[in-house]
Design a protein around this motif. Structure first.
Motif, short mmCIF file in Angstrom:
data_model
loop_
_atom_site.label_atom_id
_atom_site.label_comp_id
_atom_site.label_asym_id
_atom_site.label_seq_id
_atom_site.Cartn_x
_atom_site.Cartn_y
_atom_site.Cartn_z
N THR A 109 32.86 -57.40 -13.83
CA THR A 109 32.62 -57.19 -15.41
C THR A 109 33.50 -55.69 -14.91
N THR A 110 34.08 -55.48 -16.75
CA THR A 110 34.64 -54.78 -16.56
C THR A 110 33.57 -53.97 -18.21
N ALA A 111 33.08 -53.33 -19.25
CA ALA A 111 33.59 -53.28 -20.86
C ALA A 111 32.57 -54.34 -21.18
N GLY A 112 31.93 -55.00 -20.45
CA GLY A 112 30.95 -56.58 -20.68
C GLY A 112 31.90 -57.65 -21.32
N LYS A 113 33.11 -57.66 -20.23
CA LYS A 113 33.73 -58.42 -20.17
C LYS A 113 34.30 -59.19 -19.00
N THR A 114 33.64 -60.86 -18.59
CA THR A 114 34.10 -60.28 -17.13
C THR A 114 35.49 -61.75 -16.67
N ASP A 115 35.96 -61.02 -15.92
CA ASP A 115 37.56 -61.69 -15.79
C ASP A 115 37.36 -62.37 -14.14
N VAL A 116 37.35 -63.53 -14.11
CA VAL A 116 37.75 -64.37 -12.94
C VAL A 116 39.11 -64.98 -12.28
N ILE A 117 39.36 -64.34 -10.86
CA ILE A 117 40.62 -63.56 -10.62
C ILE A 117 40.42 -64.91 -9.25
#
Length: 116
Positions: free
Chosen positions: A57-65
């Motif tokens: 999670t960066t700057a309120g955005k979550t990435d799932v990789i």
């Protein structure tokens, strides 16, 4: 002192290793840890890196990789927890670990949460 021995495999080198021989070496290594009474408290083999998932999670955005992630030959493959008198003994156990021939063993002290 408590340590975590973190196993990093070179998957190319490991894939060329005789698997039956490797698992026999690991059985002997595990037995030696238990016999030594060095505070062996477990360890596990991890699934290959292509089966992992990263959540960031960066700057309120979550990435799932989905994996694999590292752009290196060595991948996290497993770990052992040991409790030995000091780093020298942890290094000796890491040298004996069969995976030291197929990558690297990282030794990290466990932080004592109860220490002042």
């Amino acid at each position: 002192m408590r340590f975590m021995m973190i196993i990093h495999h070179d998957n190319d080198a490991l894939s060329k290793a005789p698997q039956q021989e490797l698992w026999a070496e690991y059985a002997a290594f595990n037995q030696a840890l238990r016999k030594a009474g060095e505070g062996f408290s477990g360890g596990e083999r991890l699934a290959e890196s292509n089966r992992g998932t990263i959540v960031r999670t960066t700057a309120g955005k979550t990435d799932v990789i989905d994996g694999p992630y590292a752009e290196t030959r060595e991948q996290l493959a497993g770990y052992f927890f040991i409790d030995v008198p000091g780093l020298e003994q942890a290094i000796e156990w890491a040298k004996r670990c069969p995976s030291s021939k197929y990558g690297a063993i990282e030794i990290r002290p466990i932080v004592d949460q109860n220490a002042p």
